[in-house]
Each structure stands twice: as C-alpha cells, then as structure tokens.
Design an enzyme around this catalytic site. Structure first.
Site, short mmCIF file in Angstrom:
data_model
loop_
_atom_site.label_atom_id
_atom_site.label_comp_id
_atom_site.label_asym_id
_atom_site.label_seq_id
_atom_site.Cartn_x
_atom_site.Cartn_y
_atom_site.Cartn_z
N ASP A 39 0.86 -1.18 0.00
CA ASP A 39 0.00 0.00 0.00
C ASP A 39 0.90 1.23 0.00
O ASP A 39 2.03 1.18 0.50
CB ASP A 39 -0.92 0.01 1.23
CG ASP A 39 -2.12 0.93 1.04
OD1 ASP A 39 -3.18 0.44 0.59
OD2 ASP A 39 -2.00 2.14 1.33
N ASP A 63 4.65 3.03 -4.00
CA ASP A 63 3.81 3.85 -4.87
C ASP A 63 3.82 3.20 -6.25
O ASP A 63 4.84 3.23 -6.95
CB ASP A 63 4.36 5.27 -4.94
CG ASP A 63 3.57 6.17 -5.87
OD1 ASP A 63 2.57 5.73 -6.46
OD2 ASP A 63 3.97 7.35 -6.01
N ASN A 90 -4.57 -4.33 -7.58
CA ASN A 90 -5.81 -3.76 -7.06
C ASN A 90 -5.76 -2.26 -6.80
O ASN A 90 -6.79 -1.59 -6.82
CB ASN A 90 -6.20 -4.50 -5.78
CG ASN A 90 -7.38 -3.86 -5.09
OD1 ASN A 90 -8.53 -3.98 -5.54
ND2 ASN A 90 -7.11 -3.14 -4.00
N TYR A 156 -11.28 8.28 -14.98
CA TYR A 156 -11.45 6.94 -14.39
C TYR A 156 -11.97 5.96 -15.44
O TYR A 156 -11.49 4.83 -15.54
CB TYR A 156 -12.41 7.03 -13.21
CG TYR A 156 -12.50 5.77 -12.38
CD1 TYR A 156 -11.59 5.53 -11.36
CD2 TYR A 156 -13.51 4.84 -12.59
CE1 TYR A 156 -11.67 4.38 -10.58
CE2 TYR A 156 -13.61 3.69 -11.82
CZ TYR A 156 -12.69 3.47 -10.81
OH TYR A 156 -12.77 2.33 -10.05
N LYS A 160 -9.90 2.60 -16.66
CA LYS A 160 -10.39 1.24 -16.43
C LYS A 160 -10.67 0.52 -17.74
O LYS A 160 -10.52 -0.71 -17.82
CB LYS A 160 -11.63 1.27 -15.52
CG LYS A 160 -11.32 1.73 -14.10
CD LYS A 160 -10.28 0.85 -13.41
CE LYS A 160 -10.08 1.23 -11.95
NZ LYS A 160 -9.12 0.34 -11.26
#
Length: 252
Positions: A39, A63, A90, A156, A160
């Site tokens: 993370d 990162d 993810n 976004y 995606k």
C-alpha cells in the site's frame, strides 16, 4: 477435483491497506498463501499484515505510479518469499467524475498514471519472475466503468477501459507460458475510496441515473472471493476473462 487452496504459494496484493485489497490479502492468507501486503500508506500496509500475522504476511509500502518504487516492491517480495505466484493488481484512485470538458489535465494524468500505468508497471516487474518459475496468475481490478461510458468521470473511465485491454493483452501474450490474466469489475462496493474523493457536481448529476442502478452495495470480501477463484487451480482454463462482480448491475 481442483481446489482454492494456496499452500506454498505467494500472493502480492497492491492497495492492500484497506477496502478490496485488504479483503484480498486476508482471503489469500486464509487459503494458505503467504502474502506481500502493498500500500502507498505504510501504516495501512503494516496494519493489514499485522492482522494476518507475521508468519503469513509482510508489509511493503510502495507507490505503484513510480517505477523505482515498484522495482523495490517486487525485489522485496522475492527477497522475502522467493517467488510470486499471484499478483492482485488492485491499487487505484477515483476521479472527480468531471465531464471531459471540465477535467483538468493534471487530474487526467494522475488518474491514468495510477490506475493504468501503475497496473502496467507492477505487472511488468512481476512477469519476468512468473516466466522464470513457469507460471502464475494475475488478477487486475478494473471496474464497471471499464465496460461503460457513464459510470464514472472521463479519467477513471478511460483508465479502467485501459485495464481491460491490458488484461486481455497479457492473457493473450503469455497463455503458452502458464501465466493467466483476468480482471474483476466491481460494482458499488463498501470501501473508503469514494468517501475521501471530491466530486464534480455537474458530472455527478449527469451520472446519477446510471449510478442509481447499482444501488445494491457489495462488501469487499465478495470481490476478494472472486479474485481467489480466478487465481486458483479451479480456474486453470480461465484466461482473459473480464468478470463483472456487481450483483447484476451490468446485466441491466
């Protein structure tokens, strides 16, 4: 009979400090995998790893939008466990849901850098290890916005859609090398990502009729179970699949 056990396997999960990523890390650990918890927030990664247990997890802050940081992540994973059998790509960020004429170039570049380039960078760094060990499974977290034009803002949505294309290309390119790559498309899911975002009012108003169709909210664990299946031997012939996990939202 195939199973979803992951004894002697290693899973690398990005964005694992919270939400879907955390649920994935926990699910893989419960199935027997050792887990590399990644993370951008070191404290969040450490918290997830601590909840799993030191014998099954190691926290590595990184990162994914930075190539050097990704290289350090993969080196740390291999140093800790010797291999990477599963990659759950993810980590991602929301956009402001701004319409194309209203999004700033800075917002566009940041979202694409994390969601698409970051996903590529981690896969790019992991693939050589999977090739050397003779196989592996990659699960990318795309989105309903990856197959729709009106489920998010322009940045976004484009990012995606790109993840969907990246997934299919990796699946095609490495099918003969024992590497499978699939993507899940979460619908509305109970995570903290949207709660911390600032949304464009005009864009949100335009998107509201579509977003209302997905008013049933999933739990992160439901996304994790889909990822667990796609990474397992039970899905050994599933490759290049783009799997909505949305309670039927995409069927409307």
């Amino acid at each position: 009979m195939t199973t979803q056990t992951f004894d002697d396997r290693v899973a690398l999960v990005t964005g694992a400090g919270s939400g879907i990523g955390r649920a994935m890390a926990v699910a893989f650990a419960k199935a027997g995998s050792r887990v590399v918890v990644c993370d951008i927030h070191a404290d969040s990664a450490a918290s997830t790893a601590a909840d799993i247990g030191d014998d099954l997890a190691v926290a590595v802050p990184a990162d994914i939008a930075d190539q050097d940081s990704v290289a350090g992540l993969v080196d740390a994973a291999v140093s800790a466990y010797g291999r990477i059998d599963v990659l759950c790509n993810n980590a991602g960020i929301m956009d402001t849901m701004a319409l194309p004429a209203d999004v700033t170039v800075e917002q566009w570049e940041r979202v694409l850098r994390v969601n698409l380039t970051g996903t590529f960078l981690v896969a790019h760094a992991v693939l050589p290890h999977m090739l050397r060990q003779g196989g592996g499974a990659i699960i990318n977290t795309a989105s309903e916005a990856g197959i729709r034009g009106g489920a998010a803002g322009v940045a976004y949505t484009a990012s995606k859609h790109g993840v969907v294309g990246l997934t299919r290309n990796i699946a095609w390119a490495y099918a003969k090398d024992g590497i499978r790559c699939n993507a899940i498309l979460p619908g509305p899911t109970m995570t903290g990502m949207a709660a911390t975002a600032t949304f464009d009012e005009i864009g949100l108003t335009r998107l509201a009729p579509v977003l209302a169709l997905g008013e049933r909210i999933a739990q992160p664990e439901q996304m994790a179970e889909a990822a667990l299946f796609l990474a397992s031997d039970a899905a050994s012939f599933v490759n290049g699949a783009i799997v909505p996990v949305d309670g039927g939202w995409s069927a409307a």
